[in-house]
Scaffold this active site. Structure first.
Site, PDB file in Angstrom:
ATOM      1  N   SER A   1      46.185  35.633 135.536  1.00 37.51           N
ATOM      2  CA  SER A   1      46.759  36.843 134.978  1.00 37.51           C
ATOM      3  C   SER A   1      45.663  37.829 134.486  1.00 37.51           C
ATOM      4  CB  SER A   1      47.837  36.647 133.876  1.00 37.51           C
ATOM      5  OG  SER A   1      48.297  37.938 133.488  1.00 37.51           O
TER       6      SER A   1
ATOM      7  N   TYR B   1      51.051  32.878 126.301  1.00 41.15           N
ATOM      8  CA  TYR B   1      50.841  32.947 127.753  1.00 41.15           C
ATOM      9  C   TYR B   1      49.422  33.311 127.958  1.00 41.15           C
ATOM     10  CZ  TYR B   1      51.578  34.706 132.297  1.00 41.15           C
ATOM     11  OH  TYR B   1      51.517  35.395 133.530  1.00 41.15           O
TER      12      TYR B   1
HETATM   13  P1  NAP Z   1      59.080  33.634 138.543  1.00 31.55           P
HETATM   14  O1  NAP Z   1      59.715  34.351 139.715  1.00 31.55           O
HETATM   15  O2  NAP Z   1      59.522  33.426 137.206  1.00 31.55           O
HETATM   16  O3  NAP Z   1      58.554  32.216 139.269  1.00 31.55           O
HETATM   17  C1  NAP Z   1      58.154  31.255 138.330  1.00 31.55           C
HETATM   18  C2  NAP Z   1      58.051  29.987 139.253  1.00 31.55           C
HETATM   19  O4  NAP Z   1      57.516  28.774 138.386  1.00 31.55           O
HETATM   20  C3  NAP Z   1      59.769  29.267 139.372  1.00 31.55           C
HETATM   21  O5  NAP Z   1      59.630  29.017 140.701  1.00 31.55           O
HETATM   22  C4  NAP Z   1      59.857  28.198 138.394  1.00 31.55           C
HETATM   23  O6  NAP Z   1      60.800  27.360 138.805  1.00 31.55           O
HETATM   24  C5  NAP Z   1      58.328  27.702 138.368  1.00 31.55           C
HETATM   25  N1  NAP Z   1      58.280  26.758 137.370  1.00 31.55           N
HETATM   26  C6  NAP Z   1      58.451  27.016 136.115  1.00 31.55           C
HETATM   27  N2  NAP Z   1      58.384  25.826 135.372  1.00 31.55           N
HETATM   28  C7  NAP Z   1      57.932  24.965 136.429  1.00 31.55           C
HETATM   29  C8  NAP Z   1      57.618  23.828 136.153  1.00 31.55           C
HETATM   30  N3  NAP Z   1      57.449  22.811 135.007  1.00 31.55           N
HETATM   31  N4  NAP Z   1      57.215  22.883 137.320  1.00 31.55           N
HETATM   32  C9  NAP Z   1      57.103  23.590 138.443  1.00 31.55           C
HETATM   33  N5  NAP Z   1      57.489  25.015 138.679  1.00 31.55           N
HETATM   34  C10 NAP Z   1      57.917  25.507 137.354  1.00 31.55           C
HETATM   35  O7  NAP Z   1      57.646  34.219 138.051  1.00 31.55           O
HETATM   36  P2  NAP Z   1      56.359  34.942 138.994  1.00 31.55           P
HETATM   37  O8  NAP Z   1      56.200  36.273 138.377  1.00 31.55           O
HETATM   38  O9  NAP Z   1      56.611  34.700 140.253  1.00 31.55           O
HETATM   39  O10 NAP Z   1      55.225  34.004 138.438  1.00 31.55           O
HETATM   40  C11 NAP Z   1      54.289  33.190 139.391  1.00 31.55           C
HETATM   41  C12 NAP Z   1      53.069  33.020 138.824  1.00 31.55           C
HETATM   42  O11 NAP Z   1      52.439  34.466 138.811  1.00 31.55           O
HETATM   43  C13 NAP Z   1      53.032  32.610 137.253  1.00 31.55           C
HETATM   44  O12 NAP Z   1      51.935  31.616 137.284  1.00 31.55           O
HETATM   45  C14 NAP Z   1      52.758  33.679 136.438  1.00 31.55           C
HETATM   46  O13 NAP Z   1      52.054  33.498 135.393  1.00 31.55           O
HETATM   47  C15 NAP Z   1      51.950  34.666 137.437  1.00 31.55           C
HETATM   48  N6  NAP Z   1      51.904  36.206 137.264  1.00 31.55           N
HETATM   49  C16 NAP Z   1      52.900  36.770 137.308  1.00 31.55           C
HETATM   50  C17 NAP Z   1      52.699  38.509 137.080  1.00 31.55           C
HETATM   51  C18 NAP Z   1      53.903  38.976 137.306  1.00 31.55           C
HETATM   52  O14 NAP Z   1      53.681  40.388 137.017  1.00 31.55           O
HETATM   53  N7  NAP Z   1      55.164  38.636 137.814  1.00 31.55           N
HETATM   54  C19 NAP Z   1      51.558  38.768 136.622  1.00 31.55           C
HETATM   55  C20 NAP Z   1      50.585  37.846 136.340  1.00 31.55           C
HETATM   56  C21 NAP Z   1      50.649  36.636 136.725  1.00 31.55           C
HETATM   57  P3  NAP Z   1      62.259  27.679 138.210  1.00 31.55           P
HETATM   58  O15 NAP Z   1      62.926  28.699 139.315  1.00 31.55           O
HETATM   59  O16 NAP Z   1      62.882  26.476 138.396  1.00 31.55           O
HETATM   60  O17 NAP Z   1      62.423  28.309 136.999  1.00 31.55           O
END
Ligand code: NAP
Length: 242
Positions: A142, A165
């Site tokens: 991130s 985080y």
């Molecule tokens: P998201 O839509 O909330 O997706 C998160 C995913 O992680 C979901 O599929 C969730 O599953 C899964 N997850 C959570 N706990 C888990 C576990 N114990 N085992 C396996 N899977 C698990 O969020 P996103 O934004 O796409 O995030 C994806 C990645 O991008 C993350 O690492 C996040 O930190 C990173 N990121 C995102 C942003 C942003 O702006 N969105 C920015 C920087 C970094 P469930 O559906 O079952 O909860």
């Protein structure tokens, strides 16, 4: 057993992980859509299957040792090698809590998913990764995992103060460098990426980029050639400061 190039994306039932899964499948790979919840995974995979993409469901809860080992065994039964691993699963807990009020159980749970999860999954899949010629591992970091940016008042990331985080993503950068050093001997490249501010459930859909736009750097680093970097941190504008 299949000879097709294989990829695994964790946390792929929605958000950026689902978009990475789709992008890698569109590039011609056979992709395991990792999900901790089978029914959520099944709902997500159907659209990709309807589009004729080569995707398979893989139950994998990154905080659960047994689940991760079972997932590695399930992939081993189907294929002899894993060419791409994207450690994408991530969480934010109680985002409004200031550092002084963050509950220890939330801090630990955040580290379990965002930091120990990628370590656990990478270790479990190392036999399959080393069996592939020139595997690629992508860690989903991130912008707030950059100490340089969060300490720079001119950076938008300096306005974000998510103790657990941020600390988990800063540490994930160090884990990236550690694995990159060890796995270089096997031709494996390990890089951290940051997706930008993406509209997903993680931030209550307040982001500005689409999941497809957020997936682009991860897909790019998953598919880099032999001349590509390892042990680095990359975003939409190229190399990021640690
Ligand atoms: P998201 O839509 O909330 O997706 C998160 C995913 O992680 C979901 O599929 C969730 O599953 C899964 N997850 C959570 N706990 C888990 C576990 N114990 N085992 C396996 N899977 C698990 O969020 P996103 O934004 O796409 O995030 C994806 C990645 O991008 C993350 O690492 C996040 O930190 C990173 N990121 C995102 C942003 C942003 O702006 N969105 C920015 C920087 C970094 P469930 O559906 O079952 O909860």
């Amino acid at each position: 057993m299949t000879n097709k190039r294989q990829a695994l994306v964790t946390g792929a039932n929605k958000g950026i992980g689902l978009a990475i899964t789709k992008g890698l499948a569109q590039s011609g790979m056979s992709v395991w859509l990792g999900t901790r919840d089978r029914s959520r995974g099944q709902a997500a995979i159907q659209n990709l299957l309807d589009e004729g993409l080569d995707v398979r469901l893989l139950e994998i809860d990154v905080v659960n040792e047994v689940s991760v080992q079972r997932a590695a065994e399930a992939v081993s039964r189907e294929t002899g090698a894993l060419h791409v691993l994207v450690n994408n699963a991530g969480i934010i807990l109680d985002p409004t809590a200031p550092p002084s009020k963050v509950r220890m159980e939330d801090a630990k749970a955040t580290f379990e998913v965002n930091l120990f999860g990628p370590i656990r999954v990478t270790q479990a899949f190392i036999p399959l990764l080393t069996a592939a010629e020139g595997a690629r591992v992508v860690m989903m970091g991130s912008g707030v995992g950059s100490l340089t940016l969060i300490a720079d008042p001119t950076s938008i990331y300096s306005s974000v103060n998510l103790l657990a985080y941020t600390a988990s993503k800063v540490a994930l950068n160090a884990v990236t460098v550690s694995f990159a050093k060890e796995l270089a001997a096997f031709g494996i490249k390990v890089n951290a990426v940051e997706p930008g501010h993406v509209q997903t459930d993680l931030n209550d859909n307040t982001g500005v980029l689409t999941p497809e736009e957020g997936a682009a750097t991860a897909i790019k680093m998953a598919l880099i050639g032999q001349d590509g970097p390892t042990g680095g941190f990359f975003g939409g504008h190229g190399r990021q400061p640690w």
